[in-house]
Design an enzyme around this catalytic site. Structure first.
Site, PDB file in Angstrom:
ATOM      1  N   LYS A 175       1.193  30.576 -10.748  1.00 59.91           N
ATOM      2  CA  LYS A 175       2.191  30.709  -9.685  1.00 59.91           C
ATOM      3  C   LYS A 175       2.988  29.410  -9.590  1.00 59.91           C
ATOM      4  CE  LYS A 175       2.400  31.966  -4.753  1.00 59.91           C
ATOM      5  NZ  LYS A 175       1.560  32.361  -3.583  1.00 59.91           N
TER       6      LYS A 175
ATOM      7  N   SER B 218       2.651  36.296  -1.308  1.00 58.66           N
ATOM      8  CA  SER B 218       3.715  35.621  -2.026  1.00 58.66           C
ATOM      9  C   SER B 218       3.457  35.509  -3.528  1.00 58.66           C
ATOM     10  CB  SER B 218       3.913  34.210  -1.445  1.00 58.66           C
ATOM     11  OG  SER B 218       2.731  33.433  -1.571  1.00 58.66           O
TER      12      SER B 218
ATOM     13  N   SER C 102      -1.612  36.037   0.716  1.00 60.43           N
ATOM     14  CA  SER C 102      -0.677  36.055  -0.405  1.00 60.43           C
ATOM     15  C   SER C 102      -1.303  36.380  -1.744  1.00 60.43           C
ATOM     16  CB  SER C 102       0.038  34.704  -0.502  1.00 60.43           C
ATOM     17  OG  SER C 102       0.936  34.540   0.570  1.00 60.43           O
TER      18      SER C 102
END
Length: 594
Positions: free
Chosen positions: A80, A154, A178
């Site tokens: 990420k 996210s 997330s």
């Protein structure tokens, strides 16, 4: 396009045994990534150059040849893009924030040391502020199996990269859910470790006191393998804690009271959660209903309390100097943090301490929680139209976990008819991470959730299931209204035993009226699939006093179907005892039929 899922354990074993090599594995991963970019270009923010990836893989092969034992030998993984990889820009999905780190995040360094091969940095809700995946200037990754819907965030790009079979696992982060929400929507396992179990050195903070780096995988074995490599104290991380695993029996499972089970009108989520609870109960565990109110109050502190100021602190220089560089929704959240006073911070801490006492008392009565990961899912267009309210809905069952120092494991628990994933999350006190992995193994073995839908290069249309009970049955006079719309028969079944069937008076051709009734019976139906446009054109032709509503089937699922206004049974004949419309029509055809 085939499923193409890959698993870390299988790759590492094959590379170690010499059945393949890391370079070949990397070439295959790069080919999949390139092919999928034509379908979802928003998955990646930075893809590593082919030469870089192959050089990293070749270094792994050299280490294997030299006799090293590498637990993740040759396993391709994604990172990420709020987690540092040395020499590669970290953007946190904000180009004006980007920097090029000299060192990798501690967890990334440990994975590379264990033989894993990074292939790129994935997209995310900007500054990890969101649970939906639409808040990025690099585009919105979508749910892998129905791209009209959000991927969850996210850790959006990380989830898509794993679910699409591009990499074996991906690092995400989880402050409010997330890592768990996108796992649910894409049929994955999402491990959110205890705070401090995995180092956050090299992570762009969202809420520094709460942040966790997480992993998304296809199975628990791979999550367990990643945890074995990256868990451990990091003196460079002020919030790292020495690992203190503790065994837990996990035999008493807490679930919300029925009046506190919120699904926001999503009948499929409710049905799938009930199925998951039935699986847990069948295992011999004691299911205990709990009061969710203290947990929900804690959840509200994350965005409605002073912790929102931590998000402001994380990006304050950019917020001060170039606020226009920040996504408008993210900026609004961060700006709200400026209004938090020192008094607000202490009052929030006092209330959280009180709520922690409630949680501590709860653990005296139960060993773990089993909650829906989310109450529902939304289309990307819906999320963009109401970005704050709908995003908040996705966090109903996730936001409290880090505030109350708990470990969590998101598990796949089935698929909605629209091909989006539903998940449950097992939650327990800090340092029960390994026990949760064991519990997850047991649940998945017992539940045997259906496999993911097949990957496709085309955008699947939204499909509606329609139950017909009378003149639209196969061979009946109005069946052409379905065949002319390319409707597809998917089941011949019955309703739940809560309906009565009437033959309406003065109806041409003869038609039945299906009415919900507590003293009803199971009524034979046929279930068809139509795309949304065809369904809409069908509905406009349904004449009063009939209507299209929701019908519950024998398996507990809810589909659209024919229902009736009260006037439909005036002068009608109750034919419930016949069990269906065909039996009634057959009776009319026989000599002496009425």
């Amino acid at each position: 396009m085939s499923d193409g899922r890959i698993r870390a354990g299988a790759i590492a074993a094959a590379v170690t045994a010499g059945e393949t090599n890391a370079v070949s594995v990397a070439r295959d991963a790069l080919a999949r990534i390139e092919a999928y970019a034509a379908i979802q270009p928003a998955v990646w923010i930075t893809r590593l150059a082919e030469a870089d990836v192959l050089a990293r893989a070749a270094a792994v092969d050299a280490r294997i040849a030299a006799g090293e034992t590498l637990p993740l030998a040759g396993v391709p993984f994604a990172i990420k893009d709020n987690i540092d990889l040395a020499g590669v820009p970290t953007t946190a999905a904000c180009p004006d924030f980007a920097y090029r780190p000299e060192a990798s995040a501690e967890v990334v360094a440990r994975l590379i040391a264990a033989g894993a091969v990074p292939v790129g940095k994935t997209n995310l809700d900007q500054f990890a502020t969101g649970l939906n995946g639409t808040r990025s200037p690099y585009g919105a990754p979508a749910c892998v199996f129905n791209r009209a819907y959000v991927s969850g965030g996210s850790s959006s790009g990380s989830a898509v990269a794993v679910a699409a079979g591009l990499v074996a696992f991906a690092l995400g982060t989880d402050t409010a859910g997330s890592g768990r929400v996108p796992a649910a929507f894409n049929g994955l396992v999402g491990m959110k470790p205890t705070k401090g179990r995995w180092s956050t050195t090299g992570l762009v903070p969202a809420c520094r006191t709460l942040d966790c780096i997480t992993v998304l995988t296809h199975d628990i074995a791979d999550a367990r393998a990643v945890d074995a490599v990256v868990a451990g104290f990091d003196a460079a991380d002020a919030y790292s804690r020495p690992v203190a695993d503790r065994p837990v029996a996990l035999r008493r499972i807490g679930v919300p009271r029925p009046d506190q089970r919120l699904f926001l009108g999503d009948a499929a989520s409710e049905r799938l959660y009930d199925q998951a609870l039935a699986t847990l109960a069948a295992s011999g565990a004691e299911v205990v209903e709990i009061d969710m109110a203290p947990l929900r109050e804690a959840a509200m502190l994350l965005y409605g309390g002073p912790w929102v100021a931590e998000r402001t602190a994380a990006a304050r220089p950019l917020l001060d100097d170039r606020p226009e560089a920040i996504d408008p929704t993210v900026r609004a959240i961060m700006e709200h943090g400026r209004t938090v006073s020192g008094v607000d911070v202490f009052e929030g801490q006092y209330r959280l301490a009180e709520l922690q006492r409630h949680a501590d008392a709860m653990w005296q009565d139960i060993d773990l929680l089993a909650l829906p990961t989310t109450p529902t899912i939304y289309r990307i267009a819906e999320m963009r139209a109401a970005p704050i309210a709908l995003n908040s809905n996705l966090g109903l069952y996730t936001n409290f976990v880090n505030l109350l120092d708990m470990a969590a494991l998101a598990l796949p628990a089935g698929w909605r008819d629209n091909r989006t994933g539903f998940g449950i999350t097992l939650i327990a006190p800090a340092w029960t991470d390994r026990a949760l992995l064991d519990a997850g193994d047991a649940y998945l073995a017992a539940a045997a959730p259906p496999p993911s839908p097949p990957l496709t290069t085309e955008d699947p249309m939204d499909i509606v299931k329609l139950a017909v009970v009378g003149a639209h049955l196969d061979g009946m006079p109005l069946h052409w209204q379905l065949t002319s719309r390319n409707a597809r028969l998917v089941a011949a079944t019955t309703t739940a035993p809560t309906y009565r069937l009437y033959a309406m008076a003065n109806s041409t051709p003869p038609k039945p009226a299906l009415v919900h009734a507590a003293d009803g019976a199971a009524i034979a139906v046929e279930v068809y699939e139509l795309d949304v446009a065809a369904f809409g054109s069908f509905v406009v032709e349904v004449p009063a006093p009939l209507a299209i509503g929701s019908v519950t089937l024998a398996d507990g699922s809810t589909v659209k179907g024919f229902v009736a206004e009260p006037r439909a049974i005036e002068g009608a004949e109750d034919i419930t005892a016949l069990g269906g419309w065909r039996a009634y029509i057959d009776g009319l055809a026989r000599p002496g039929g009425s």
